[in-house]
Write a protein that holds these residues in place. Structure first.
Motif, PDB file in Angstrom:
ATOM      1  N   GLU A 154      27.442   8.994  39.683  1.00  0.00           N
ATOM      2  CA  GLU A 154      28.940   9.136  40.121  1.00  0.00           C
ATOM      3  C   GLU A 154      29.367   8.115  41.192  1.00  0.00           C
ATOM      4  O   GLU A 154      30.308   7.575  41.339  1.00  0.00           O
ATOM      5  CB  GLU A 154      29.604  10.609  40.348  1.00  0.00           C
ATOM      6  CG  GLU A 154      29.250  11.222  39.090  1.00  0.00           C
ATOM      7  CD  GLU A 154      29.464  12.705  39.246  1.00  0.00           C
ATOM      8  OE1 GLU A 154      29.704  13.190  40.284  1.00  0.00           O
ATOM      9  OE2 GLU A 154      29.322  13.492  38.076  1.00  0.00           O
ATOM     10  N   ARG A 155      28.506   8.386  42.323  1.00  0.00           N
ATOM     11  CA  ARG A 155      28.869   7.513  43.587  1.00  0.00           C
ATOM     12  C   ARG A 155      28.707   5.963  43.346  1.00  0.00           C
ATOM     13  O   ARG A 155      29.371   5.204  43.805  1.00  0.00           O
ATOM     14  CB  ARG A 155      27.880   8.118  44.741  1.00  0.00           C
ATOM     15  CG  ARG A 155      28.216   9.356  45.217  1.00  0.00           C
ATOM     16  CD  ARG A 155      27.293   9.781  46.165  1.00  0.00           C
ATOM     17  NE  ARG A 155      27.453  11.367  46.677  1.00  0.00           N
ATOM     18  CZ  ARG A 155      26.737  11.937  47.456  1.00  0.00           C
ATOM     19  NH1 ARG A 155      25.414  11.462  47.863  1.00  0.00           N
ATOM     20  NH2 ARG A 155      26.910  13.137  47.595  1.00  0.00           N
ATOM     21  N   ALA A 156      27.668   5.681  42.662  1.00  0.00           N
ATOM     22  CA  ALA A 156      27.457   4.245  42.340  1.00  0.00           C
ATOM     23  C   ALA A 156      28.427   3.431  41.674  1.00  0.00           C
ATOM     24  O   ALA A 156      28.897   2.561  42.003  1.00  0.00           O
ATOM     25  CB  ALA A 156      26.018   4.151  41.791  1.00  0.00           C
ATOM     26  N   MET A 157      28.940   4.290  40.505  1.00  0.00           N
ATOM     27  CA  MET A 157      30.034   3.853  39.776  1.00  0.00           C
ATOM     28  C   MET A 157      31.308   3.717  40.545  1.00  0.00           C
ATOM     29  O   MET A 157      31.796   2.659  40.317  1.00  0.00           O
ATOM     30  CB  MET A 157      30.170   4.699  38.452  1.00  0.00           C
ATOM     31  CG  MET A 157      28.894   4.548  37.645  1.00  0.00           C
ATOM     32  SD  MET A 157      29.179   5.614  36.029  1.00  0.00           S
ATOM     33  CE  MET A 157      27.762   5.538  35.325  1.00  0.00           C
ATOM     34  N   ALA A 158      31.632   4.616  41.540  1.00  0.00           N
ATOM     35  CA  ALA A 158      32.641   4.682  42.270  1.00  0.00           C
ATOM     36  C   ALA A 158      32.870   3.337  43.130  1.00  0.00           C
ATOM     37  O   ALA A 158      33.910   2.726  43.202  1.00  0.00           O
ATOM     38  CB  ALA A 158      32.718   6.044  42.946  1.00  0.00           C
ATOM     39  N   ILE A 159      31.528   3.150  43.466  1.00  0.00           N
ATOM     40  CA  ILE A 159      31.377   1.747  44.240  1.00  0.00           C
ATOM     41  C   ILE A 159      31.581   0.502  43.696  1.00  0.00           C
ATOM     42  O   ILE A 159      32.451  -0.435  44.067  1.00  0.00           O
ATOM     43  CB  ILE A 159      30.033   1.695  45.041  1.00  0.00           C
ATOM     44  CG1 ILE A 159      30.090   2.839  46.262  1.00  0.00           C
ATOM     45  CG2 ILE A 159      29.865   0.375  45.667  1.00  0.00           C
ATOM     46  CD1 ILE A 159      28.668   3.112  46.845  1.00  0.00           C
ATOM     47  N   PHE A 160      31.061   0.471  42.602  1.00  0.00           N
ATOM     48  CA  PHE A 160      31.409  -0.793  41.409  1.00  0.00           C
ATOM     49  C   PHE A 160      32.670  -0.726  40.985  1.00  0.00           C
ATOM     50  O   PHE A 160      33.303  -1.784  40.940  1.00  0.00           O
ATOM     51  CB  PHE A 160      30.469  -0.689  40.185  1.00  0.00           C
ATOM     52  CG  PHE A 160      28.986  -1.141  40.613  1.00  0.00           C
ATOM     53  CD1 PHE A 160      28.756  -2.458  40.480  1.00  0.00           C
ATOM     54  CD2 PHE A 160      28.120  -0.400  41.351  1.00  0.00           C
ATOM     55  CE1 PHE A 160      27.391  -2.961  40.680  1.00  0.00           C
ATOM     56  CE2 PHE A 160      26.771  -0.711  41.518  1.00  0.00           C
ATOM     57  CZ  PHE A 160      26.406  -2.144  41.313  1.00  0.00           C
ATOM     58  N   ASP A 161      33.407   0.410  41.080  1.00  0.00           N
ATOM     59  CA  ASP A 161      34.638   0.402  40.528  1.00  0.00           C
ATOM     60  C   ASP A 161      35.698  -0.200  41.525  1.00  0.00           C
ATOM     61  O   ASP A 161      36.718  -0.748  41.325  1.00  0.00           O
ATOM     62  CB  ASP A 161      35.176   1.982  40.030  1.00  0.00           C
ATOM     63  CG  ASP A 161      34.718   2.277  38.849  1.00  0.00           C
ATOM     64  OD1 ASP A 161      34.265   1.415  37.915  1.00  0.00           O
ATOM     65  OD2 ASP A 161      34.858   3.621  38.631  1.00  0.00           O
ATOM     66  N   LEU A 162      35.265  -0.063  43.013  1.00  0.00           N
ATOM     67  CA  LEU A 162      36.075  -0.459  44.041  1.00  0.00           C
ATOM     68  C   LEU A 162      35.983  -2.359  43.912  1.00  0.00           C
ATOM     69  O   LEU A 162      36.721  -2.846  44.438  1.00  0.00           O
ATOM     70  CB  LEU A 162      35.389  -0.127  45.067  1.00  0.00           C
ATOM     71  CG  LEU A 162      35.950   1.324  45.889  1.00  0.00           C
ATOM     72  CD1 LEU A 162      34.853   1.569  47.013  1.00  0.00           C
ATOM     73  CD2 LEU A 162      37.372   1.688  45.950  1.00  0.00           C
ATOM     74  N   LEU A 163      34.676  -2.653  43.460  1.00  0.00           N
ATOM     75  CA  LEU A 163      34.442  -4.062  43.620  1.00  0.00           C
ATOM     76  C   LEU A 163      34.943  -4.787  42.281  1.00  0.00           C
ATOM     77  O   LEU A 163      34.872  -6.274  42.500  1.00  0.00           O
ATOM     78  CB  LEU A 163      32.956  -4.239  43.877  1.00  0.00           C
ATOM     79  CG  LEU A 163      32.536  -3.570  45.325  1.00  0.00           C
ATOM     80  CD1 LEU A 163      31.191  -3.595  45.415  1.00  0.00           C
ATOM     81  CD2 LEU A 163      33.188  -4.350  46.368  1.00  0.00           C
ATOM     82  N   PHE A 164      34.865  -4.179  41.129  1.00  0.00           N
ATOM     83  CA  PHE A 164      34.973  -4.985  39.916  1.00  0.00           C
ATOM     84  C   PHE A 164      36.384  -4.600  39.302  1.00  0.00           C
ATOM     85  O   PHE A 164      36.991  -3.373  39.281  1.00  0.00           O
ATOM     86  CB  PHE A 164      34.141  -4.642  39.038  1.00  0.00           C
ATOM     87  CG  PHE A 164      32.638  -5.195  39.016  1.00  0.00           C
ATOM     88  CD1 PHE A 164      32.508  -6.482  38.576  1.00  0.00           C
ATOM     89  CD2 PHE A 164      31.935  -4.623  40.099  1.00  0.00           C
ATOM     90  CE1 PHE A 164      31.261  -7.145  38.752  1.00  0.00           C
ATOM     91  CE2 PHE A 164      30.657  -5.378  40.318  1.00  0.00           C
ATOM     92  CZ  PHE A 164      30.383  -6.574  39.789  1.00  0.00           C
TER      93      PHE A 164
END
Length: 150
Positions: free
Chosen positions: A140-150
């Motif tokens: 969940e945390r990793a996907m949230a970070i990627f959602d910020l960037l992509f």
């Protein structure tokens, strides 16, 4: 629906990229993540192609950062090949793009998937350097970070 990456390649990629142990239960998460992020990249590339008044998405339209390109090069160094057809099959299930992509762009899709996979595996280790087997909270945390960037 076909998987973008098979279980054995998935396990090997995560082990080689970041020393992580994952299992087939994590594979659905990875496939969902990769499918969505590749689609997000293609949407951004489509906007660039339209802005440049082209009717085909070219490889240089992709908004690839230096870090992402490094993840793609790291994937290349892992000696793991991904097949194009399962990636295309996954993308067909998403809303169609307005523009087609070039053969060069299509041929690069396995490297994009590989780069995303390496970047995700390494993100787990950044979020928690002690993690060996990512749990739901890590995903969940990793996907949230990627959602910020992509």
């Amino acid at each position: 629906m076909a998987k973008i990456i098979g279980v054995s390649k998935f396990e090997r990629l995560f082990r080689e990229a970041a020393g992580l142990d994952v299992d087939k239960n994590d594979l659905a998460r990875l496939n969902d993540f990769v499918r969505q992020k590749v689609y997000d990249l293609l949407l951004a590339a489509q906007a660039t192609a339209k802005d440049n008044q082209r009717d085909v998405i070219q490889l240089h339209d992709l908004p690839l950062t230096l870090g992402f390109k490094e993840s793609m090069r790291a994937f290349d160094g892992l000696d793991t090949a991904l097949e194009l057809q399962p990636i295309l099959d996954q993308l067909v299930a998403l809303p169609p793009l307005d523009l087609a992509y070039s053969y060069e762009m299509e041929a690069e899709l396995p490297r994009l998937v590989g780069g995303l996979t390496v970047a995700l595996a390494r993100a787990f280790k950044i979020l928690d350097p002690k993690v060996k087997n990512p749990q739901s909270v890590h995903w969940e945390r990793a996907m949230a970070i990627f959602d910020l960037l992509f």
